[in-house]
Structures are given as C-alpha cells and as structure tokens.
Write a protein that holds these residues in place. Sequence first.
Motif, short mmCIF file in Angstrom:
data_model
loop_
_atom_site.label_atom_id
_atom_site.label_comp_id
_atom_site.label_asym_id
_atom_site.label_seq_id
_atom_site.Cartn_x
_atom_site.Cartn_y
_atom_site.Cartn_z
N GLY A 92 0.84 -1.19 0.00
CA GLY A 92 0.00 0.00 0.00
C GLY A 92 0.88 1.24 0.00
O GLY A 92 2.09 1.14 0.19
N ILE A 93 0.28 2.38 -0.20
CA ILE A 93 1.04 3.62 -0.19
C ILE A 93 1.73 3.78 1.17
O ILE A 93 1.13 3.60 2.22
CB ILE A 93 0.10 4.82 -0.48
CG1 ILE A 93 0.88 6.12 -0.61
CG2 ILE A 93 -1.01 4.93 0.56
CD1 ILE A 93 0.04 7.27 -1.12
N ALA A 94 3.05 4.01 1.12
CA ALA A 94 3.88 4.21 2.33
C ALA A 94 3.99 2.97 3.21
O ALA A 94 4.30 3.07 4.39
CB ALA A 94 3.35 5.39 3.15
N SER A 95 3.78 1.78 2.64
CA SER A 95 3.92 0.55 3.43
C SER A 95 5.35 0.03 3.44
O SER A 95 5.70 -0.82 4.27
CB SER A 95 2.98 -0.54 2.90
OG SER A 95 3.42 -1.02 1.64
N LEU A 111 -0.20 5.51 7.90
CA LEU A 111 -0.70 6.88 7.96
C LEU A 111 0.41 7.85 8.37
O LEU A 111 0.62 8.88 7.71
CB LEU A 111 -1.85 6.95 8.96
CG LEU A 111 -2.55 8.30 9.12
CD1 LEU A 111 -3.19 8.74 7.82
CD2 LEU A 111 -3.59 8.22 10.23
N GLN A 112 1.14 7.52 9.42
CA GLN A 112 2.19 8.41 9.91
C GLN A 112 3.33 8.55 8.88
O GLN A 112 3.87 9.64 8.68
CB GLN A 112 2.76 7.88 11.23
CG GLN A 112 1.77 7.93 12.39
CD GLN A 112 1.36 9.36 12.74
OE1 GLN A 112 2.12 10.31 12.58
NE2 GLN A 112 0.11 9.50 13.22
N ARG A 113 3.68 7.45 8.23
CA ARG A 113 4.74 7.49 7.22
C ARG A 113 4.35 8.35 6.03
O ARG A 113 5.17 9.11 5.50
CB ARG A 113 5.07 6.07 6.76
CG ARG A 113 5.79 5.22 7.79
CD ARG A 113 5.86 3.76 7.35
NE ARG A 113 6.54 2.94 8.35
CZ ARG A 113 6.62 1.60 8.26
NH1 ARG A 113 6.08 0.97 7.24
NH2 ARG A 113 7.25 0.92 9.20
N LEU A 114 3.10 8.23 5.61
CA LEU A 114 2.63 9.02 4.47
C LEU A 114 2.58 10.51 4.82
O LEU A 114 2.96 11.36 4.00
CB LEU A 114 1.25 8.53 4.03
CG LEU A 114 0.64 9.21 2.80
CD1 LEU A 114 1.57 9.11 1.59
CD2 LEU A 114 -0.72 8.62 2.47
N ALA A 128 -5.82 14.35 4.56
CA ALA A 128 -5.37 14.11 3.19
C ALA A 128 -4.75 12.72 3.05
O ALA A 128 -4.96 12.01 2.05
CB ALA A 128 -4.38 15.18 2.76
N ALA A 129 -3.98 12.32 4.06
CA ALA A 129 -3.34 11.01 4.03
C ALA A 129 -4.39 9.90 4.11
O ALA A 129 -4.30 8.89 3.41
CB ALA A 129 -2.35 10.89 5.18
N GLU A 130 -5.38 10.08 4.97
CA GLU A 130 -6.44 9.06 5.12
C GLU A 130 -7.22 8.88 3.83
O GLU A 130 -7.59 7.75 3.47
CB GLU A 130 -7.38 9.47 6.26
CG GLU A 130 -6.77 9.30 7.65
CD GLU A 130 -7.69 9.79 8.75
OE1 GLU A 130 -8.62 10.58 8.43
OE2 GLU A 130 -7.48 9.41 9.91
N ILE A 131 -7.48 9.97 3.12
CA ILE A 131 -8.21 9.90 1.86
C ILE A 131 -7.45 9.04 0.85
O ILE A 131 -8.03 8.19 0.16
CB ILE A 131 -8.46 11.31 1.28
CG1 ILE A 131 -9.48 12.06 2.14
CG2 ILE A 131 -8.94 11.23 -0.17
CD1 ILE A 131 -9.65 13.51 1.76
N ARG A 132 -6.16 9.24 0.78
CA ARG A 132 -5.34 8.50 -0.19
C ARG A 132 -5.20 7.03 0.20
O ARG A 132 -5.18 6.16 -0.67
CB ARG A 132 -3.97 9.17 -0.31
CG ARG A 132 -4.04 10.41 -1.19
CD ARG A 132 -2.89 11.38 -0.94
NE ARG A 132 -3.00 12.52 -1.86
CZ ARG A 132 -3.82 13.54 -1.69
NH1 ARG A 132 -4.63 13.57 -0.64
NH2 ARG A 132 -3.86 14.54 -2.56
N ARG A 181 -7.47 5.30 1.93
CA ARG A 181 -8.79 4.70 1.71
C ARG A 181 -9.09 4.46 0.24
O ARG A 181 -9.94 3.64 -0.10
CB ARG A 181 -9.89 5.57 2.33
CG ARG A 181 -9.96 5.51 3.85
CD ARG A 181 -11.33 6.01 4.34
NE ARG A 181 -11.56 7.39 3.96
CZ ARG A 181 -11.27 8.44 4.73
NH1 ARG A 181 -10.72 8.24 5.93
NH2 ARG A 181 -11.52 9.66 4.33
N ALA A 182 -8.40 5.18 -0.65
CA ALA A 182 -8.61 5.02 -2.09
C ALA A 182 -8.04 3.70 -2.59
O ALA A 182 -8.33 3.27 -3.71
CB ALA A 182 -7.99 6.19 -2.85
N GLN A 183 -7.21 3.04 -1.77
CA GLN A 183 -6.61 1.77 -2.15
C GLN A 183 -7.26 0.61 -1.40
O GLN A 183 -7.93 0.80 -0.39
CB GLN A 183 -5.11 1.78 -1.84
CG GLN A 183 -4.30 2.79 -2.61
CD GLN A 183 -2.81 2.68 -2.31
OE1 GLN A 183 -2.40 2.21 -1.26
NE2 GLN A 183 -2.01 3.12 -3.27
#
Length: 230
Positions: free
Chosen positions: A9-12, A142-145, A155-159, A161-163
């Motif tokens: 996932g993003i920032a995983s 979330l924190q990494r993003l 803004a981070a949560e929105i991105r 949740r989009a995945q």
Amino acid sequence: MFLVGLTGGIASGKTSVAKILKDELGCTVIDADEVAREVVLPGTQGWKKIQKNFGNDVFQPNGELNREKLGQIIFNDAEKRKILNSITHPEIYKAIAWKVMKNFLLGQHFIVLDLPLLFESKKMVPFMSYTVVVNCSEEQQLQRLMKRNNYSREAAEIRIRAQMPLSEKCRLCTHIIDNTNDIESTYHQTVKFHKQLSQSLLYWKVRVLLAVCAGSVIGLTIYVVKLIFR
C-alpha cells in the motif's frame, strides 16, 4: 522463468523492499510506476491520447506531462480517471510484456514485477507464480505518508482509503514481508524470501512446458509440409 508480483500500500515500504531485491540481491525488478512514466513521455501514443482527451493544460511548457495537475483532475472526477486508465493501462501492460519477454530470452531464473495495483486490477495476478505484500499497521502507514509527503492527517487518510486495505491484500498473497519493525528486520525477511525464489524449481516447469509446446509446433509444421509435398 517465472514471475513474482511485489505489491503493498502507499507508504507501506514496498519501494524499500524493491530496492533491496534490486540493489542488494541483484534481482531484475520491473517497476510499473517507472513504466507508467515511460509510456507517457512526449511523442508516445499514451502522450498523444492524453493530449487529445485532456488538452494541453495538463502538460508543462517542455511538453512533459504535469502529473500533479492531471492528478488533481482525476482525483476528483471518477469518469476522467476511467478515461486516463483506459489510455495508460494498455500501454503499461504492453511495455511490461516486452520487458518480460526480453528477460525471458536472456535466460533469467525469475523476475520481480513491482505492481502497486496488482490485486486491484487483477489482470496480472494469473501470471504470477508468487505474490508478496509488504505490510505494516494502518497507523504506521498513515504516519509514514504524512511525514513523507507532508500531508495532513485527513489528506493522508483519503489516499489510503482510495486503495485496497493492506489486510485484504495480505489475505490474497502467497507471502508477506512484515515492515512494522526496523529496516534490518525487513532486510532479513527479504533475503529469506529471495532465497526461496532462487531455490524454486518453477522455472524448469515453465521451460519444459515451452519445450513441449515448441516441439508440438515443429512436429505439426513438418507434418503439414509432408502433406503438401508428398
């Protein structure tokens, strides 16, 4: 040769694992994001189709795609996002197929495909012999993003949740690399996974299957030639 699908996932931490596989362990890694940039370079078919559908406003003065501006458009418009995907995805898959074929001809044991949307699109999953997800906790992601992109929490949560949720991807994959701890732990897990891939005999099965297919084609060709000239 067999294919390994790497996702997350993003920032995983997927990019970190891909870097270890490529730079530290010498694997051939095909990065879908990199390919996505290649297929929209000025003058390519992808570039021309984007210009036709989105106009010149989404390009920089030097002709290169203005990704930030295009991203803002498609992020808020599902229909335009579908249009963009219909333009770029076929070009990306075609470019990846050529890269895979090239590496097959070079006699590679296996190659890794870095595919952020492997399970979302589902199109490449049937071709993967192994699929590995780089996982971390939701709060870490979330924190990494937020730290990496200087995003607000919202803004981070929105991105994120989009995945597709990482928990769901973990249920679909064959292997998981846990990136909740330090980079050393991630490194050792990646090395262990690489050892499994290196020892796998799957590539021999693929070679035997291709040899049988090639033999069948050659045999059929000889039979047809004999019928014609008998």
